[in-house]
Enzyme design. Structure first.
Site, mmCIF file in Angstrom:
data_model
loop_
_atom_site.group_PDB
_atom_site.id
_atom_site.type_symbol
_atom_site.label_atom_id
_atom_site.label_comp_id
_atom_site.label_asym_id
_atom_site.label_seq_id
_atom_site.Cartn_x
_atom_site.Cartn_y
_atom_site.Cartn_z
ATOM 1 N N GLU A 70 -9.300 -9.015 8.255
ATOM 2 C CA GLU A 70 -9.006 -7.445 8.327
ATOM 3 C C GLU A 70 -9.293 -6.742 6.971
ATOM 4 O O GLU A 70 -9.715 -5.894 7.161
ATOM 5 C CB GLU A 70 -7.451 -7.368 8.401
ATOM 6 C CG GLU A 70 -6.813 -6.119 8.446
ATOM 7 C CD GLU A 70 -5.277 -5.953 8.639
ATOM 8 O OE1 GLU A 70 -4.688 -6.008 9.732
ATOM 9 O OE2 GLU A 70 -4.615 -6.067 7.675
ATOM 10 N N HIS A 115 -5.092 1.053 14.066
ATOM 11 C CA HIS A 115 -3.733 -0.012 14.640
ATOM 12 C C HIS A 115 -2.781 0.710 13.769
ATOM 13 O O HIS A 115 -2.978 1.390 12.664
ATOM 14 C CB HIS A 115 -3.782 -1.098 14.702
ATOM 15 C CG HIS A 115 -3.824 -1.795 13.471
ATOM 16 N ND1 HIS A 115 -3.111 -3.142 13.118
ATOM 17 C CD2 HIS A 115 -4.355 -1.688 11.955
ATOM 18 C CE1 HIS A 115 -3.201 -3.279 11.743
ATOM 19 N NE2 HIS A 115 -3.895 -2.455 11.244
ATOM 20 N N ASP A 173 -13.894 -2.408 19.706
ATOM 21 C CA ASP A 173 -14.774 -1.725 18.619
ATOM 22 C C ASP A 173 -14.568 -0.120 18.639
ATOM 23 O O ASP A 173 -14.722 0.507 19.787
ATOM 24 C CB ASP A 173 -16.327 -2.071 18.939
ATOM 25 C CG ASP A 173 -17.238 -1.584 17.516
ATOM 26 O OD1 ASP A 173 -16.416 -1.572 16.481
ATOM 27 O OD2 ASP A 173 -18.356 -1.163 17.974
ATOM 28 N N HIS A 174 -14.063 0.364 17.743
ATOM 29 C CA HIS A 174 -13.936 1.939 17.515
ATOM 30 C C HIS A 174 -12.719 2.350 18.538
ATOM 31 O O HIS A 174 -12.855 3.496 19.185
ATOM 32 C CB HIS A 174 -15.252 2.647 17.920
ATOM 33 C CG HIS A 174 -16.207 2.678 16.792
ATOM 34 N ND1 HIS A 174 -17.190 1.486 16.451
ATOM 35 C CD2 HIS A 174 -16.278 3.457 15.819
ATOM 36 C CE1 HIS A 174 -17.749 1.742 15.320
ATOM 37 N NE2 HIS A 174 -17.335 2.744 14.940
ATOM 38 N N HIS A 219 -4.349 3.965 11.100
ATOM 39 C CA HIS A 219 -5.091 3.242 9.918
ATOM 40 C C HIS A 219 -6.246 2.434 10.655
ATOM 41 O O HIS A 219 -5.873 1.947 11.534
ATOM 42 C CB HIS A 219 -4.620 2.869 8.634
ATOM 43 C CG HIS A 219 -3.913 1.491 8.744
ATOM 44 N ND1 HIS A 219 -2.624 1.461 9.527
ATOM 45 C CD2 HIS A 219 -4.425 0.322 8.558
ATOM 46 C CE1 HIS A 219 -2.275 0.106 9.473
ATOM 47 N NE2 HIS A 219 -3.519 -0.479 8.838
ATOM 48 N N CYS A 256 1.298 0.423 6.450
ATOM 49 C CA CYS A 256 0.509 0.108 7.648
ATOM 50 C C CYS A 256 1.320 0.566 8.745
ATOM 51 O O CYS A 256 0.930 0.519 10.157
ATOM 52 C CB CYS A 256 0.333 -1.436 7.711
ATOM 53 S SG CYS A 256 -0.839 -2.242 6.451
ATOM 54 N N HIS A 313 -9.675 -0.518 10.110
ATOM 55 C CA HIS A 313 -10.209 -1.660 9.496
ATOM 56 C C HIS A 313 -11.672 -1.838 9.888
ATOM 57 O O HIS A 313 -12.019 -1.706 11.082
ATOM 58 C CB HIS A 313 -9.412 -3.003 9.417
ATOM 59 C CG HIS A 313 -8.133 -2.766 9.114
ATOM 60 N ND1 HIS A 313 -7.648 -2.889 7.558
ATOM 61 C CD2 HIS A 313 -6.836 -2.694 9.382
ATOM 62 C CE1 HIS A 313 -6.381 -2.813 7.286
ATOM 63 N NE2 HIS A 313 -5.998 -2.783 8.597
#
Length: 136
Positions: A126, A14, A79-80, A39, A33, A41
């Site tokens: 996170e 995100h 996811d991913h 980037h 961020c 998590h």
């Protein structure tokens, strides 16, 4: 009243930013961020439901059914993925942990209710140091 929690994990990218702001302002408000190249998590999600135990089954809710709701409505979508670009329920929101917890709640509240339980909380971690909890 009993509470039961299901834990799931996902990885997502995100960027925290407001598109109407320039990079300098985004950097000032959101820090690193706001990296224009994103980037990611390794997130941990906890969903807690509450209600009464069904005397016939001994369950408040069948955790396999709860897991299926979470997988279909949340994990498979996140996811991913890049939350800002690829996740339908995050469109039009700043991709903060707080907004993610609220959006997940909105995705799962009704299906959980249909199973006879009440959604109590959504917790999204996170990092090992930062998490948000939402209680509707």
């Amino acid at each position: 009243m009993i509470y039961i929690t299901r834990r799931e994990t996902f990885n997502a990218a995100h960027r925290l930013f407001r598109p109407e702001w320039d990079d300098s302002t985004n950097l000032q408000v959101f820090g690193k961020c706001s990296n224009p190249h994103w980037h990611g998590h390794n997130y941990v999600l906890w969903v807690t439901v509450k209600g009464e135990v069904n005397q016939e089954t001994g369950f408040l809710i069948n955790l396999k059914q709860l897991s299926a709701i979470l997988r279909e409505r949340v994990i498979e979508k996140l996811d991913h993925k890049n939350m800002n670009v690829e996740v339908d329920f995050m469109q039009g929101r700043i991709a903060s942990t707080e907004n993610l917890a609220i959006a997940i709640w909105e995705q799962i509240e009704d299906p959980i209710r249909q199973l006879g339980a009440q959604l109590h909380s959504v917790k999204v971690s996170e990092t090992e140091n930062n998490f948000a909890e939402y209680y509707g």
